[in-house]
Design an enzyme around this catalytic site. Structure first.
Site, PDB file in Angstrom:
ATOM      1  N   ILE A 180       0.838  -1.192   0.000  1.00 49.61           N
ATOM      2  CA  ILE A 180       0.000   0.000   0.000  1.00 49.61           C
ATOM      3  C   ILE A 180       0.877   1.248   0.000  1.00 49.61           C
ATOM      4  CG2 ILE A 180      -1.893   1.202   1.134  1.00 49.61           C
ATOM      5  CD1 ILE A 180      -2.532  -1.652   0.062  1.00 49.61           C
ATOM      6  N   LEU A 360      24.668   3.201 -22.552  1.00 52.23           N
ATOM      7  CA  LEU A 360      25.529   3.726 -21.502  1.00 52.23           C
ATOM      8  C   LEU A 360      26.567   2.710 -21.029  1.00 52.23           C
ATOM      9  CD1 LEU A 360      23.150   5.843 -21.424  1.00 52.23           C
ATOM     10  CD2 LEU A 360      23.671   6.083 -19.006  1.00 52.23           C
ATOM     11  N   GLU A 385      -1.523  -2.049 -10.474  1.00 47.58           N
ATOM     12  CA  GLU A 385      -2.686  -1.594 -11.261  1.00 47.58           C
ATOM     13  C   GLU A 385      -2.975  -2.544 -12.426  1.00 47.58           C
ATOM     14  OE1 GLU A 385      -3.995   0.676  -9.704  1.00 47.58           O
ATOM     15  OE2 GLU A 385      -2.443   1.911  -8.808  1.00 47.58           O
TER      16      GLU A 385
END
Length: 406
Positions: A180, A360, A385
């Protein structure tokens, strides 16, 4: 009927490497002002410190950051009234993009506050609940969290075990929620629980829970290797007693929490492109200055092929986000279309980060550059989600009419 062709500009505008297909032409002055304001805030308040926050695995000063974001109008940004900015969906999306270009944890703070906790109260709450909580949340004075996921129930929230029982006029909540965001710093939690008011998920109700209520606790989750500059907690509800008016009157069954998730996913469609843009820009800058074999590596064909492919996917994703934002503003955006955007944009954003890392080289794993930080953050964004698999099944059902979830 006139056959005169439309007039053409006498001179083409110059090519802009930062906006190669001219997406900014879709934005108005207010859109650009909001985008630039959020970008400037992130550059001033987040970017100078984010590598240190990420390395230490904490987000110090989160309450101050929340108040500053409230002053910007970024909390509950697309909601109307109660101190909320009432911005368009596109403007909210642009803010999410700029926040996640700084760090996914900062965008998560804003998404959970506005698109989950505040949205749930705004859409499903009573007038009293809205007046009690939303102004303070919009100002960043009160931080909110959203309790749906459980230790054993993530993609299948209908099986949640958190339970709310009647005791006289009160409700008593028992259960646990997991992963959460904002949990241990929240002043209010929107918690979803099973009740006896229906079967097979139909009895799920939402509750507005002040976190100071006896029996509520939110131990912080440590040892994360993703979203490290973000507060992530478990919620423990042990006989949490609430008055009858704590329930969200407008939400019954899974329709309530799933609609909140759809609103939050929309912000992710934009936000993921912010993480991708930051990584892509780092790769472009590096390719123009890093020399091997006597010249900048950006002058080699294989590097240019990588940059071209990343630019195509980045700006296609931004264009998709714009399109979905226009549909949301028009009231025609379907949940399946949000799944389309979340699935595509987060997946492509991770690939852009990974390809940027190859340009990189070994420096790509250093916190001196944003690439690895964004890549590891996006592993969480890919899951929360709605996982890749869940969004694939949402689209599969929409395409075939056949439900493969069970």
């Amino acid at each position: 009927m006139s056959t005169t062709p439309p007039s053409k500009p006498s001179k083409l505008p110059p090519f802009d490497p930062t906006d190669p297909i001219g997406v900014d032409d879709l934005l108005g002055p207010e859109d650009l002002a909001i985008r630039d304001t959020v970008r400037a805030w992130a550059a001033d308040r987040v970017l100078p410190h984010i590598a240190q926050w990420y390395e230490s695995g904490e987000l110090p000063g989160i309450r101050e950051l929340a108040r500053e974001l409230g002053s910007l109008g970024a909390l509950g940004m697309s909601l109307e009234g109660y101190g909320c900015a009432g911005a368009t969906a596109v403007q909210y999306g642009l803010a999410c993009l700029e926040l996640e270009a700084a760090d996914s944890g900062i965008r998560s703070l804003v998404s959970v506050q506005g698109s989950l906790a505040m949205y749930a109260i705004h859409r499903f709450g009573s007038e009293e609940q809205k007046r009690q909580w939303l102004p303070g949340m919009a100002a960043g004075e009160i931080i909110g969290c959203f309790g749906l996921t459980e230790p054993d129930h993530g993609s299948d929230p209908a099986g949640m075990r958190t339970y709310a029982r009647r005791d006289g006029d009160d409700w008593v909540l028992d259960g646990r929620k997991m992963w959460i965001t904002n949990g241990s710093v929240a002043g209010v939690a929107v918690v979803w629980a099973q009740t006896d008011e229906g079967t097979a998920g139909a009895g799920i109700r939402g509750f507005v829970v002040p976190t100071a209520t006896p029996g509520f606790s939110a131990p912080e989750i440590k040892h994360k290797w993703s979203l490290r500059a973000s507060v992530t907690s478990e919620l423990v509800l042990d006989g949490v007693r609430l008055p009858a008016d704590a329930v969200l009157p407008g939400a019954t069954g899974l329709r309530g929490p799933l609609s909140c998730l759809s609103h939050a996913r929309y912000g992710i469609v934009w936000g993921a492109m912010g993480a991708a843009r930051a990584s892509f820009e780092a790769a472009v800058d590096y390719a123009k200055t890093r020399e091997q074999f006597g010249k900048p590596i950006g002058g080699f064909q294989l590097t240019q092929a990588k940059l071209a492919d990343m630019a195509v996917e980045l700006h296609k994703g931004i264009l998709l986000a714009h399109h979905l934002g226009r549909r949301m503003d028009a009231g025609t955006l379907r949940p399946e279309q949000v799944s389309f955007g979340k699935l595509n944009n987060v997946r492509e954003a991770i690939e852009i980060c990974r390809t940027s890392r190859t340009i990189l080289g070994a420096n790509g794993i250093s916190l001196e550059y944003p690439v690895m930080r964004h890549a590891t953050n996006l592993e969480s964004v890919l899951t929360y989600e709605g996982t890749v698999e869940m969004h694939q099944l949402v689209l599969g059902k929409a395409l075939t009419g056949l439900d493969a979830f069970r």
